[in-house]
Design a protein around this motif. Structure first.
Motif, PDB file in Angstrom:
ATOM      1  N   GLY A 140       0.810  -1.217   0.000  1.00 27.88           N
ATOM      2  CA  GLY A 140       0.000   0.000   0.000  1.00 27.88           C
ATOM      3  C   GLY A 140       0.840   1.263   0.000  1.00 27.88           C
ATOM      4  O   GLY A 140       0.534   2.225  -0.719  1.00 27.88           O
ATOM      5  N   ILE A 141       1.909   1.267   0.793  1.00 26.75           N
ATOM      6  CA  ILE A 141       2.792   2.440   0.827  1.00 26.75           C
ATOM      7  C   ILE A 141       3.459   2.651  -0.524  1.00 26.75           C
ATOM      8  O   ILE A 141       3.571   3.793  -1.015  1.00 26.75           O
ATOM      9  N   LEU A 142       3.898   1.564  -1.159  1.00 24.01           N
ATOM     10  CA  LEU A 142       4.522   1.685  -2.485  1.00 24.01           C
ATOM     11  C   LEU A 142       3.522   2.185  -3.526  1.00 24.01           C
ATOM     12  O   LEU A 142       3.859   3.052  -4.355  1.00 24.01           O
ATOM     13  N   LEU A 143       2.309   1.665  -3.491  1.00 27.83           N
ATOM     14  CA  LEU A 143       1.289   2.119  -4.436  1.00 27.83           C
ATOM     15  C   LEU A 143       0.954   3.598  -4.223  1.00 27.83           C
ATOM     16  O   LEU A 143       0.766   4.350  -5.192  1.00 27.83           O
ATOM     17  N   LEU A 144       0.885   4.010  -2.968  1.00 24.40           N
ATOM     18  CA  LEU A 144       0.643   5.426  -2.677  1.00 24.40           C
ATOM     19  C   LEU A 144       1.769   6.300  -3.218  1.00 24.40           C
ATOM     20  O   LEU A 144       1.530   7.360  -3.814  1.00 24.40           O
ATOM     21  N   SER A 145       3.006   5.854  -3.015  1.00 28.92           N
ATOM     22  CA  SER A 145       4.160   6.651  -3.444  1.00 28.92           C
ATOM     23  C   SER A 145       4.177   6.862  -4.953  1.00 28.92           C
ATOM     24  O   SER A 145       4.525   7.945  -5.435  1.00 28.92           O
ATOM     25  N   VAL A 146       3.799   5.819  -5.702  1.00 33.01           N
ATOM     26  CA  VAL A 146       3.880   5.896  -7.162  1.00 33.01           C
ATOM     27  C   VAL A 146       2.632   6.539  -7.760  1.00 33.01           C
ATOM     28  O   VAL A 146       2.699   7.526  -8.507  1.00 33.01           O
ATOM     29  N   PHE A 147       1.465   5.991  -7.440  1.00 35.24           N
ATOM     30  CA  PHE A 147       0.253   6.372  -8.165  1.00 35.24           C
ATOM     31  C   PHE A 147      -0.510   7.536  -7.532  1.00 35.24           C
ATOM     32  O   PHE A 147      -1.383   8.109  -8.183  1.00 35.24           O
ATOM     33  N   SER A 148      -0.202   7.869  -6.290  1.00 36.50           N
ATOM     34  CA  SER A 148      -0.873   9.005  -5.648  1.00 36.50           C
ATOM     35  C   SER A 148       0.054  10.207  -5.532  1.00 36.50           C
ATOM     36  O   SER A 148      -0.264  11.300  -6.006  1.00 36.50           O
ATOM     37  N   PHE A 149       1.219  10.014  -4.907  1.00 32.64           N
ATOM     38  CA  PHE A 149       2.128  11.127  -4.690  1.00 32.64           C
ATOM     39  C   PHE A 149       2.855  11.554  -5.971  1.00 32.64           C
ATOM     40  O   PHE A 149       3.043  12.746  -6.222  1.00 32.64           O
ATOM     41  N   ARG A 150       3.272  10.570  -6.783  1.00 30.49           N
ATOM     42  CA  ARG A 150       4.059  10.911  -7.974  1.00 30.49           C
ATOM     43  C   ARG A 150       3.184  11.314  -9.157  1.00 30.49           C
ATOM     44  O   ARG A 150       3.389  12.362  -9.769  1.00 30.49           O
ATOM     45  N   TYR A 151       2.200  10.473  -9.488  1.00 28.81           N
ATOM     46  CA  TYR A 151       1.382  10.720 -10.678  1.00 28.81           C
ATOM     47  C   TYR A 151       0.027  11.346 -10.356  1.00 28.81           C
ATOM     48  O   TYR A 151      -0.601  11.904 -11.257  1.00 28.81           O
ATOM     49  N   GLY A 152      -0.437  11.223  -9.140  1.00 33.23           N
ATOM     50  CA  GLY A 152      -1.712  11.811  -8.759  1.00 33.23           C
ATOM     51  C   GLY A 152      -2.924  11.181  -9.405  1.00 33.23           C
ATOM     52  O   GLY A 152      -3.960  11.842  -9.569  1.00 33.23           O
ATOM     53  N   TRP A 153      -2.824   9.907  -9.775  1.00 28.87           N
ATOM     54  CA  TRP A 153      -3.937   9.238 -10.440  1.00 28.87           C
ATOM     55  C   TRP A 153      -5.055   8.870  -9.467  1.00 28.87           C
ATOM     56  O   TRP A 153      -6.221   8.787  -9.863  1.00 28.87           O
ATOM     57  N   PHE A 154      -4.704   8.599  -8.214  1.00 32.64           N
ATOM     58  CA  PHE A 154      -5.678   8.162  -7.228  1.00 32.64           C
ATOM     59  C   PHE A 154      -5.551   9.021  -5.974  1.00 32.64           C
ATOM     60  O   PHE A 154      -4.462   9.517  -5.658  1.00 32.64           O
ATOM     61  N   PRO A 155      -6.640   9.210  -5.238  1.00 32.37           N
ATOM     62  CA  PRO A 155      -6.572  10.011  -4.011  1.00 32.37           C
ATOM     63  C   PRO A 155      -5.704   9.334  -2.958  1.00 32.37           C
ATOM     64  O   PRO A 155      -5.572   8.107  -2.932  1.00 32.37           O
TER      65      PRO A 155
END
Length: 309
Positions: free
Chosen positions: A151-166
């Motif tokens: 979950g932390i890795l997914l947040l780092s990539v798809f939320s913090f980096r790309y902003g695709w998901f909240p």
């Protein structure tokens, strides 16, 4: 048939009793005192302590408290929250849907991932051997990593980096994708290994050789015949993993800041809110027993030979 159903219901009742007893003992044997937690920084006098203990029934013998607790459970009465001063059923009812929604989404992702990897990598030889190797590497990576780390890795990539998901919350379906994937990846990797082993074993059976000799394609053989044989052990394992999915959801909900039973349970454990913790444990155990029973009945649908037995 009825005898088997009664045996299954009896074993389910024993599981529920064991879960209720284990949770009750764990909370009462944990360090700290419930009255101390409830008093907190407020007024602290012997009269106040005695009144709190009397209101909550903590001044009675431990055996009496335990029997009273079981009696109330049999009547569906989980009592009132020590901290929130609300009926426990209201607290659980207000938070159960986000957890159920997360669990259902994770289950759907698990099935798609497990079937996809298993069907794509089964029987791959020669120049397609790399597909089997890639699938095995993905499965091993997913199984080895805990859900909260994924979950932390997914947040780092798809939320913090790309902003695709909240990042947090439960506003819409997009907020459900990453938490569900965090739960689904480890389970999907494990189930995929089990399904692929069952598929490869089924492909070595005489019926598979006969079907191929009659011109049936590889994909048709996998979907029409081999998959039904491979699903039996996967269904058994899936029923066992339900408990893991529910417990992992507690941690994943905290990582993603989602509402649900995870937040309720962790807050209740921290404040020794015994009725709330016991209600969450009993709900999880009841869901586990129900889904395990469904898994047993699913065998009859997958394998008609079991119906004759």
């Amino acid at each position: 048939m009825w005898r088997a159903v009664l045996r299954r219901l009896g074993s389910g009742a024993v599981v529920l009793w064991a879960a209720a007893t284990a949770a009750y003992l764990a909370l009462h044997l944990a360090p700290g005192d419930t009255v101390d937690t409830l008093v907190g920084d407020g007024p602290d006098t012997p009269q106040i302590r005695a009144q709190i203990a009397a209101d909550l029934g903590l001044d009675r013998p431990a055996v009496v408290q335990y029997v009273t607790y079981l009696w109330r459970l049999l009547h569906g009465d989980f009592g009132r929250s020590y901290v929130l001063q609300r009926p426990v059923t209201d607290i659980i009812a207000s938070q159960v849907w986000p957890t159920v929604k997360l669990t259902l989404a994770a289950s759907a992702f698990t099935v798609v991932l497990a079937l996809g990897l298993a069907l794509l990598s089964t029987g791959r030889t020669g120049r397609w051997r790399w597909v089997r190797g890639l699938a095995s590497a993905l499965e091993l990576s997913a199984v080895s990593a805990p859900g909260f780390l994924i979950g932390i890795l997914l947040l780092s990539v798809f939320s913090f980096r790309y902003g695709w998901f909240p990042v947090s919350g439960d506003r819409d379906l997009s907020a459900l994708v990453l938490p569900a994937l965090s739960l689904a990846l480890p389970l999907g990797g494990l189930l995929s290994q089990v399904i692929r082993e069952g598929l490869e074993r089924a492909l070595d059976e005489p019926f598979a050789v006969t079907a191929r000799s009659r011109g049936l394609t590889r994909q048709a053989l996998l979907w029409r015949h081999a998959l039904r044989h491979a699903l039996l052990p996967a269904v058994t394992l899936a029923g066992t993993l339900i408990g893991f999915l529910l417990s992992a959801a507690v941690v994943v909900e905290r990582v993603f800041g989602r509402p649900g039973l995870g937040q309720v349970a962790t807050d209740a454990v921290g404040t020794k809110d015994i009725p709330v913790v016991l209600a969450v444990v009993m709900l999880s155990a009841a869901i586990y027993v129900a889904l395990s029973t469904v898994a047993d009945l699913t065998y009859l649908i997958i394998d008609p030979r079991l119906r004759k037995g």
